[in-house]
Design a protein around this motif. Sequence first.
Motif, PDB file in Angstrom:
ATOM      1  N   GLU A  62       0.863  -1.184   0.000  1.00  0.00           N
ATOM      2  CA  GLU A  62       0.000   0.000   0.000  1.00  0.00           C
ATOM      3  C   GLU A  62       0.895   1.226   0.000  1.00  0.00           C
ATOM      4  N   GLN A  63       0.491   2.255  -0.724  1.00  0.00           N
ATOM      5  CA  GLN A  63       1.379   3.403  -0.847  1.00  0.00           C
ATOM      6  C   GLN A  63       0.640   4.680  -1.199  1.00  0.00           C
ATOM      7  N   ALA A  64       1.356   5.772  -1.015  1.00  0.00           N
ATOM      8  CA  ALA A  64       0.896   7.094  -1.433  1.00  0.00           C
ATOM      9  C   ALA A  64       2.133   7.880  -1.845  1.00  0.00           C
ATOM     10  N   THR A  65       1.918   8.928  -2.633  1.00  0.00           N
ATOM     11  CA  THR A  65       3.019   9.795  -3.069  1.00  0.00           C
ATOM     12  C   THR A  65       2.825  11.172  -2.460  1.00  0.00           C
ATOM     13  N   LEU A  66       3.904  11.748  -1.961  1.00  0.00           N
ATOM     14  CA  LEU A  66       3.823  13.046  -1.297  1.00  0.00           C
ATOM     15  C   LEU A  66       4.974  13.924  -1.768  1.00  0.00           C
ATOM     16  N   ALA A  67       4.653  15.121  -2.245  1.00  0.00           N
ATOM     17  CA  ALA A  67       5.684  16.085  -2.625  1.00  0.00           C
ATOM     18  C   ALA A  67       6.336  16.652  -1.367  1.00  0.00           C
ATOM     19  N   LEU A  68       7.593  17.022  -1.459  1.00  0.00           N
ATOM     20  CA  LEU A  68       8.295  17.559  -0.294  1.00  0.00           C
ATOM     21  C   LEU A  68       7.604  18.814   0.230  1.00  0.00           C
ATOM     22  N   GLU A  69       7.064  19.599  -0.677  1.00  0.00           N
ATOM     23  CA  GLU A  69       6.393  20.838  -0.259  1.00  0.00           C
ATOM     24  C   GLU A  69       5.034  20.579   0.387  1.00  0.00           C
ATOM     25  N   ASP A  70       4.560  19.344   0.329  1.00  0.00           N
ATOM     26  CA  ASP A  70       3.281  18.993   0.951  1.00  0.00           C
ATOM     27  C   ASP A  70       3.487  18.308   2.295  1.00  0.00           C
ATOM     28  N   ILE A  71       4.606  18.609   2.952  1.00  0.00           N
ATOM     29  CA  ILE A  71       4.938  17.964   4.218  1.00  0.00           C
ATOM     30  C   ILE A  71       3.849  18.179   5.263  1.00  0.00           C
ATOM     31  N   GLY A  72       3.090  19.265   5.127  1.00  0.00           N
ATOM     32  CA  GLY A  72       2.015  19.545   6.069  1.00  0.00           C
ATOM     33  C   GLY A  72       0.894  18.522   6.020  1.00  0.00           C
ATOM     34  N   PHE A  73       0.820  17.767   4.924  1.00  0.00           N
ATOM     35  CA  PHE A  73      -0.218  16.744   4.797  1.00  0.00           C
ATOM     36  C   PHE A  73       0.256  15.377   5.296  1.00  0.00           C
ATOM     37  N   LEU A  74       1.511  15.318   5.765  1.00  0.00           N
ATOM     38  CA  LEU A  74       2.051  14.036   6.211  1.00  0.00           C
ATOM     39  C   LEU A  74       1.317  13.510   7.432  1.00  0.00           C
ATOM     40  N   LEU A  75       1.148  14.337   8.451  1.00  0.00           N
ATOM     41  CA  LEU A  75       0.505  13.864   9.682  1.00  0.00           C
ATOM     42  C   LEU A  75      -0.929  13.384   9.435  1.00  0.00           C
ATOM     43  N   PRO A  76      -1.768  14.147   8.723  1.00  0.00           N
ATOM     44  CA  PRO A  76      -3.116  13.624   8.435  1.00  0.00           C
ATOM     45  C   PRO A  76      -3.076  12.296   7.684  1.00  0.00           C
ATOM     46  N   LEU A  77      -2.121  12.131   6.772  1.00  0.00           N
ATOM     47  CA  LEU A  77      -1.990  10.872   6.037  1.00  0.00           C
ATOM     48  C   LEU A  77      -1.638   9.727   6.986  1.00  0.00           C
ATOM     49  N   LEU A  78      -0.687   9.973   7.882  1.00  0.00           N
ATOM     50  CA  LEU A  78      -0.284   8.933   8.837  1.00  0.00           C
ATOM     51  C   LEU A  78      -1.443   8.545   9.748  1.00  0.00           C
ATOM     52  N   LYS A  79      -2.182   9.529  10.210  1.00  0.00           N
ATOM     53  CA  LYS A  79      -3.318   9.261  11.094  1.00  0.00           C
ATOM     54  C   LYS A  79      -4.409   8.498  10.344  1.00  0.00           C
ATOM     55  N   ARG A  80      -4.655   8.906   9.120  1.00  0.00           N
ATOM     56  CA  ARG A  80      -5.704   8.261   8.321  1.00  0.00           C
ATOM     57  C   ARG A  80      -5.373   6.795   8.043  1.00  0.00           C
ATOM     58  N   GLU A  81      -4.108   6.490   7.869  1.00  0.00           N
ATOM     59  CA  GLU A  81      -3.677   5.127   7.566  1.00  0.00           C
ATOM     60  C   GLU A  81      -3.364   4.314   8.821  1.00  0.00           C
ATOM     61  N   GLY A  82      -3.523   4.916   9.996  1.00  0.00           N
ATOM     62  CA  GLY A  82      -3.279   4.196  11.243  1.00  0.00           C
ATOM     63  C   GLY A  82      -1.822   3.861  11.480  1.00  0.00           C
ATOM     64  N   ILE A  83      -0.917   4.723  11.007  1.00  0.00           N
ATOM     65  CA  ILE A  83       0.522   4.485  11.164  1.00  0.00           C
ATOM     66  C   ILE A  83       0.937   4.797  12.598  1.00  0.00           C
ATOM     67  N   SER A  84       1.576   3.836  13.249  1.00  0.00           N
ATOM     68  CA  SER A  84       2.059   4.047  14.620  1.00  0.00           C
ATOM     69  C   SER A  84       3.558   4.341  14.663  1.00  0.00           C
ATOM     70  N   HIS A  85       4.313   3.793  13.680  1.00  0.00           N
ATOM     71  CA  HIS A  85       5.756   3.967  13.609  1.00  0.00           C
ATOM     72  C   HIS A  85       6.133   4.443  12.206  1.00  0.00           C
ATOM     73  N   LEU A  86       7.163   5.289  12.135  1.00  0.00           N
ATOM     74  CA  LEU A  86       7.573   5.842  10.849  1.00  0.00           C
ATOM     75  C   LEU A  86       9.087   5.743  10.703  1.00  0.00           C
ATOM     76  N   VAL A  87       9.531   5.304   9.507  1.00  0.00           N
ATOM     77  CA  VAL A  87      10.954   5.231   9.178  1.00  0.00           C
ATOM     78  C   VAL A  87      11.235   6.185   8.027  1.00  0.00           C
ATOM     79  N   LEU A  88      12.260   7.001   8.173  1.00  0.00           N
ATOM     80  CA  LEU A  88      12.715   7.864   7.088  1.00  0.00           C
ATOM     81  C   LEU A  88      13.901   7.159   6.438  1.00  0.00           C
ATOM     82  N   ALA A  89      13.758   6.737   5.185  1.00  0.00           N
ATOM     83  CA  ALA A  89      14.789   5.907   4.572  1.00  0.00           C
ATOM     84  C   ALA A  89      15.025   6.314   3.121  1.00  0.00           C
ATOM     85  N   GLY A  90      16.279   6.447   2.762  1.00  0.00           N
ATOM     86  CA  GLY A  90      16.623   6.728   1.385  1.00  0.00           C
ATOM     87  C   GLY A  90      17.086   8.155   1.171  1.00  0.00           C
TER      88      GLY A  90
END
Length: 296
Positions: A62-90
């Motif tokens: 499962e995936q989504a694409t996010l532009a760097l300038e749309d970082i403000g939408f990251l938290l709502p996306l994580l909450k909507r998908e039920g993400i409890s842990h996040l890894v920044l990789a690459g």
Amino acid sequence: MTRAEPAGSGLALAPGSRVGIIAGGGSLPVEVAEGLVRQGHSPFIILAEGEVDREADFAAYEQATLALEDIGFLLPLLKREGISHLVLAGEIKRRPRLAKIRPTLSLLTIIPSVAMALARGDDGLLKVLTRGLERRGITVVGAHEIVPDLAAGEGTLTKAGPKQSDWRDIEAGKAIGELDIGQAAIAIGGRVIALEGIEGTKGLLERTRELRGHGRLAGKTRGVLVKCAKPGQELRADLPSIGPQTVEAAHAAGLAGIAVEAGRSLILEGPATLARANALGLFIVGFPATEPTDGQ
């Protein structure tokens, strides 16, 4: 195997945990995703727009694409998908342009911090991002916590080992970490002759190859690529790393080997990296960390 010592058990995820991966370029996000699957967790992939070069490897998730300038939408996306842990990789080759960041309610509270972090550099921005997310209930974890075997172990990891002269180069190169002037350096003859700039390790090794080709370095002189974390490094993202391409480039630059900070550096595509070093006669060695490895 990338370690000379046992890797340890890594992060224990509770049942029901859902892990998201912000994926940039290179093999690291792929290896983290595969490590999670081996542990029985199917990750949710957030592709950093324009940065991912192995999108096909994420097709099964499962995936989504996010532009760097749309970082403000990251938290709502994580909450909507039920993400409890996040890894920044690459690898992320560029920083978001502040003027084009789309504000959201969750982002407005940290905009001043983001602006200051962009001025300080990538590591400052990573710290603001991780702390902001954790205050909002997302646990940010390092790739090496998910896949412990990615972290370089202490000691010689290849068939060849450093000579006494190589250890003098390693000691010289290690000073870059203490001076907070970058993550990589080339040391030859007991002194640093080149530092990593914005072009990255690949560019650093290319410059060294050109210096040797132009006769600025003695043709038979050995030398070492040294990589280590900076003081206060955000260990959950942007750790120094090497891979098969690093080995190839180090060999082309006429170096004798590579030294990385144990526990605070990553060896990507470990079996292939070590096999290529062995085939070319280069050493890879992990030296003791200069700071506690559990600091974040």
